[in-house]
Design a protein around this motif. Structure first.
Motif, PDB file in Angstrom:
ATOM      1  N   PRO A 134      33.193  32.598  38.362  1.00  0.00           N
ATOM      2  CA  PRO A 134      34.103  33.907  37.934  1.00  0.00           C
ATOM      3  C   PRO A 134      34.901  34.474  39.002  1.00  0.00           C
ATOM      4  CG  PRO A 134      31.627  34.159  38.106  1.00  0.00           C
ATOM      5  CD  PRO A 134      31.946  32.617  38.216  1.00  0.00           C
ATOM      6  N   ALA A 135      35.585  35.613  38.862  1.00  0.00           N
ATOM      7  CA  ALA A 135      36.284  36.030  39.974  1.00  0.00           C
ATOM      8  C   ALA A 135      35.544  36.603  41.098  1.00  0.00           C
ATOM      9  CB  ALA A 135      37.220  37.303  39.304  1.00  0.00           C
ATOM     10  N   ASN A 136      36.210  36.490  42.405  1.00  0.00           N
ATOM     11  CA  ASN A 136      35.562  36.913  43.636  1.00  0.00           C
ATOM     12  C   ASN A 136      36.044  38.276  43.941  1.00  0.00           C
ATOM     13  OD1 ASN A 136      34.351  37.036  46.210  1.00  0.00           O
ATOM     14  ND2 ASN A 136      36.097  35.743  46.993  1.00  0.00           N
ATOM     15  N   VAL A 137      35.397  39.336  43.618  1.00  0.00           N
ATOM     16  CA  VAL A 137      35.749  40.567  44.082  1.00  0.00           C
ATOM     17  C   VAL A 137      35.707  41.035  45.413  1.00  0.00           C
ATOM     18  CG1 VAL A 137      35.275  41.240  41.746  1.00  0.00           C
ATOM     19  CG2 VAL A 137      33.923  41.697  43.433  1.00  0.00           C
ATOM     20  N   HIS A 138      36.789  42.207  45.757  1.00  0.00           N
ATOM     21  CA  HIS A 138      36.773  42.626  47.069  1.00  0.00           C
ATOM     22  C   HIS A 138      36.597  44.141  46.786  1.00  0.00           C
ATOM     23  CE1 HIS A 138      38.206  43.886  51.198  1.00  0.00           C
ATOM     24  NE2 HIS A 138      38.337  42.343  51.330  1.00  0.00           N
ATOM     25  N   PRO A 139      35.642  44.491  47.338  1.00  0.00           N
ATOM     26  CA  PRO A 139      35.611  46.123  47.204  1.00  0.00           C
ATOM     27  C   PRO A 139      36.019  47.257  48.249  1.00  0.00           C
ATOM     28  CG  PRO A 139      33.404  45.236  48.423  1.00  0.00           C
ATOM     29  CD  PRO A 139      34.506  44.103  47.933  1.00  0.00           C
ATOM     30  N   SER A 140      36.742  46.619  49.420  1.00  0.00           N
ATOM     31  CA  SER A 140      37.455  47.571  50.297  1.00  0.00           C
ATOM     32  C   SER A 140      38.397  48.035  49.858  1.00  0.00           C
ATOM     33  CB  SER A 140      37.471  46.446  51.638  1.00  0.00           C
ATOM     34  OG  SER A 140      38.244  47.421  52.421  1.00  0.00           O
ATOM     35  N   ARG A 141      38.744  49.208  50.370  1.00  0.00           N
ATOM     36  CA  ARG A 141      40.206  49.875  49.958  1.00  0.00           C
ATOM     37  C   ARG A 141      41.281  49.320  50.943  1.00  0.00           C
ATOM     38  NH1 ARG A 141      40.157  54.510  46.810  1.00  0.00           N
ATOM     39  NH2 ARG A 141      38.230  55.058  46.055  1.00  0.00           N
ATOM     40  N   PHE A 142      41.008  48.655  52.078  1.00  0.00           N
ATOM     41  CA  PHE A 142      42.057  48.609  53.125  1.00  0.00           C
ATOM     42  C   PHE A 142      42.098  46.926  53.648  1.00  0.00           C
ATOM     43  CE2 PHE A 142      40.112  52.810  53.338  1.00  0.00           C
ATOM     44  CZ  PHE A 142      41.272  53.676  52.922  1.00  0.00           C
ATOM     45  N   GLY A 143      42.897  47.011  54.360  1.00  0.00           N
ATOM     46  CA  GLY A 143      43.245  45.547  55.063  1.00  0.00           C
ATOM     47  C   GLY A 143      43.983  44.542  54.402  1.00  0.00           C
ATOM     48  N   TRP A 144      44.745  44.818  53.575  1.00  0.00           N
ATOM     49  CA  TRP A 144      45.655  43.769  52.745  1.00  0.00           C
ATOM     50  C   TRP A 144      46.900  43.924  53.142  1.00  0.00           C
ATOM     51  CZ3 TRP A 144      43.747  47.093  48.148  1.00  0.00           C
ATOM     52  CH2 TRP A 144      42.398  47.204  48.169  1.00  0.00           C
ATOM     53  N   SER A 145      47.795  43.030  52.905  1.00  0.00           N
ATOM     54  CA  SER A 145      49.108  42.867  53.356  1.00  0.00           C
ATOM     55  C   SER A 145      49.814  42.356  51.860  1.00  0.00           C
ATOM     56  CB  SER A 145      49.605  41.984  54.268  1.00  0.00           C
ATOM     57  OG  SER A 145      49.219  40.633  54.261  1.00  0.00           O
ATOM     58  N   LYS A 146      49.984  41.358  51.679  1.00  0.00           N
ATOM     59  CA  LYS A 146      50.858  40.726  50.493  1.00  0.00           C
ATOM     60  C   LYS A 146      49.520  40.581  49.327  1.00  0.00           C
ATOM     61  CE  LYS A 146      54.781  37.983  49.558  1.00  0.00           C
ATOM     62  NZ  LYS A 146      55.337  36.711  50.137  1.00  0.00           N
ATOM     63  N   VAL A 147      50.254  40.837  48.305  1.00  0.00           N
ATOM     64  CA  VAL A 147      49.391  40.824  46.960  1.00  0.00           C
ATOM     65  C   VAL A 147      50.094  40.134  45.900  1.00  0.00           C
ATOM     66  CG1 VAL A 147      47.776  42.693  47.687  1.00  0.00           C
ATOM     67  CG2 VAL A 147      49.973  43.240  46.106  1.00  0.00           C
ATOM     68  N   ALA A 148      49.522  39.482  44.846  1.00  0.00           N
ATOM     69  CA  ALA A 148      49.873  38.914  43.634  1.00  0.00           C
ATOM     70  C   ALA A 148      49.376  39.532  42.346  1.00  0.00           C
ATOM     71  CB  ALA A 148      49.375  37.524  43.989  1.00  0.00           C
ATOM     72  N   ALA A 149      50.037  39.527  41.606  1.00  0.00           N
ATOM     73  CA  ALA A 149      49.691  40.031  39.974  1.00  0.00           C
ATOM     74  C   ALA A 149      49.472  38.782  39.302  1.00  0.00           C
ATOM     75  CB  ALA A 149      50.463  41.142  39.757  1.00  0.00           C
ATOM     76  N   ILE A 150      48.594  38.687  38.445  1.00  0.00           N
ATOM     77  CA  ILE A 150      48.377  37.521  37.776  1.00  0.00           C
ATOM     78  C   ILE A 150      48.152  37.880  36.012  1.00  0.00           C
ATOM     79  CG2 ILE A 150      46.912  35.419  37.270  1.00  0.00           C
ATOM     80  CD1 ILE A 150      47.641  35.565  40.115  1.00  0.00           C
ATOM     81  N   GLY A 151      49.081  37.058  35.435  1.00  0.00           N
ATOM     82  CA  GLY A 151      48.780  37.371  33.971  1.00  0.00           C
ATOM     83  C   GLY A 151      48.899  36.034  33.130  1.00  0.00           C
ATOM     84  N   HIS A 152      48.273  36.205  31.748  1.00  0.00           N
ATOM     85  CA  HIS A 152      48.344  34.973  30.916  1.00  0.00           C
ATOM     86  C   HIS A 152      48.848  35.192  29.652  1.00  0.00           C
ATOM     87  CE1 HIS A 152      45.350  31.367  30.121  1.00  0.00           C
ATOM     88  NE2 HIS A 152      46.659  31.236  29.812  1.00  0.00           N
ATOM     89  N   CYS A 153      50.067  34.402  29.227  1.00  0.00           N
ATOM     90  CA  CYS A 153      50.375  34.808  27.986  1.00  0.00           C
ATOM     91  C   CYS A 153      49.490  34.312  26.814  1.00  0.00           C
ATOM     92  CB  CYS A 153      51.831  34.127  27.940  1.00  0.00           C
ATOM     93  SG  CYS A 153      52.829  34.476  26.454  1.00  0.00           S
ATOM     94  N   PHE A 154      49.264  34.754  25.813  1.00  0.00           N
ATOM     95  CA  PHE A 154      48.414  34.667  24.597  1.00  0.00           C
ATOM     96  C   PHE A 154      49.192  33.417  23.680  1.00  0.00           C
ATOM     97  CE2 PHE A 154      46.527  34.749  20.335  1.00  0.00           C
ATOM     98  CZ  PHE A 154      45.138  34.607  20.693  1.00  0.00           C
ATOM     99  N   GLU A 155      50.437  33.610  23.416  1.00  0.00           N
ATOM    100  CA  GLU A 155      50.934  32.598  22.721  1.00  0.00           C
ATOM    101  C   GLU A 155      51.305  31.333  23.245  1.00  0.00           C
ATOM    102  OE1 GLU A 155      51.702  32.469  19.381  1.00  0.00           O
ATOM    103  OE2 GLU A 155      50.410  34.066  19.194  1.00  0.00           O
ATOM    104  N   SER A 156      51.952  31.361  24.398  1.00  0.00           N
ATOM    105  CA  SER A 156      52.364  30.172  25.119  1.00  0.00           C
ATOM    106  C   SER A 156      51.431  29.389  25.969  1.00  0.00           C
ATOM    107  CB  SER A 156      53.615  30.484  26.005  1.00  0.00           C
ATOM    108  OG  SER A 156      53.305  31.277  27.117  1.00  0.00           O
ATOM    109  N   GLY A 157      50.482  30.223  26.596  1.00  0.00           N
ATOM    110  CA  GLY A 157      49.197  29.729  27.326  1.00  0.00           C
ATOM    111  C   GLY A 157      49.822  29.910  28.748  1.00  0.00           C
ATOM    112  N   ALA A 158      50.933  30.530  29.042  1.00  0.00           N
ATOM    113  CA  ALA A 158      51.526  30.298  30.562  1.00  0.00           C
ATOM    114  C   ALA A 158      50.746  31.287  31.300  1.00  0.00           C
ATOM    115  CB  ALA A 158      52.773  30.913  30.401  1.00  0.00           C
TER     116      ALA A 158
END
Length: 308
Positions: A134-158
């Motif tokens: 399962p997902a590895n979570v990070h509880p800290s509020r600080f210390g990040w630079s670049k981030v990525a948003a992830i999505g999954h399409c229900f119809e195409s499965g992309a």
């Protein structure tokens, strides 16, 4: 699919916008996925899912979710927009049926376990699904630079990903705990994880095409999940103190007087040129499918309204 019918007079320049099939960023395993690295990308692909809710055979909503460890088991964290009533945003629709597209591409039934309409998160369980990592979570509020948003399409499965940076909040959503990234996602990415380049989950995404991607930090999500755990214990032991208004529970320190609103852009037909207008205009021109008349829409405090 749950979309409005096209206008009676449909020209080649008109398209359906704000759908749940609109992709964003890079499709796995290309582009951003290479920046995340082979191991991180593979792990994300194993715990991110797509969900859709239905009334009968008509689809009501679709979004992303991801497996987390919670209360001694694995369960899907996603947006409560999946089950929110279209006629009353302060309630869930009890008649909705949930389907989950698993990482294996198999579709299975999902069951709503807990939800908070105020913070717009929900937990959905599935049976006969083995989640190795399962997902590895990070509880800290600080210390990040670049981030990525992830999505999954229900119809195409992309499986999709797009990169961005954390920026100060300047949106119109009510929730006081919202943070923002410059990642550009679509409705398909609602409920998906925001991760750093080490694959640690920092929070859960919502969608605002005008300002970037609002999201809830994991520290705040964890507080909400703790409330869900207490509810589960109270139900297990037959306590009469189980709160009946799940939608209205608030975290300590939340001084909002009303239920937070979480508007989602509605699908509509419009001219192609209007789609490419500067989003700062906050206005969209669409057509009534019954009369064929042009209508103008704008946003007031994040809510789509018809302009006269």
């Amino acid at each position: 699919m749950g979309y409005p019918k096209p206008p009676m007079v449909l020209d080649d320049d008109m398209i359906l916008v704000n759908t749940f099939e609109e992709a964003f960023g890079d499709i796995y395993p290309k582009g951003v996925w290479r920046e995340l690295g082979k191991k991180a990308s593979s792990n994300i692909a194993r715990y991110v899912v797509a969900l859709a809710s239905f009334i009968g055979y008509k689809r009501s909503f679709a979004c992303t979710g991801f497996f987390i460890e919670w209360n001694g088991s694995t369960i899907i964290l996603t947006s409560a927009s999946l089950v929110r009533s279209s006629s009353d945003e302060n309630r869930i629709d009890e008649n909705l049926r949930i389907e989950v597209l698993l990482p294996s591409k198999r579709r299975t039934e999902g069951r709503l376990q807990h939800y908070s309409l105020h913070y717009n998160i929900a937990l959905v369980s599935v049976e006969d699904c083995r989640v190795v990592r399962p997902a590895n979570v990070h509880p800290s509020r600080f210390g990040w630079s670049k981030v990525a948003a992830i999505g999954h399409c229900f119809e195409s499965g992309a499986l999709m990903a797009t990169c961005g940076d954390l920026v100060s909040w300047s949106g119109t959503l009510d929730c006081q705990y919202i943070v923002r990234s410059t990642c550009k996602i679509t409705k398909a990415g609602i409920g998906g994880p925001l991760v750093n380049l080490d694959e640690e989950v920092l929070g859960m995404n919502f969608c605002d095409t005008r300002i970037g991607t609002p999201f809830l930090l994991w520290t705040d999500i964890d507080n909400i999940l703790a409330h869900f755990r207490e509810k589960s214990k109270a139900i297990e032991f037959g306590s009469d103190s189980v709160p009946s208004g799940a939608a209205f529970w608030k975290m300590h320190g939340d001084h909002s007087g009303l239920l937070n609103r979480w508007p989602v852009p509605m699908p509509c037909w419009c001219h192609r040129e209007d789609v490419h207008k500067d989003k700062s205009e906050d206005e969209l021109v669409s057509f009534d499918p019954q009369t064929g008349r042009k209508r103008r829409y704008g946003y007031i405090q994040g809510v789509k309204v018809e302009l006269y």
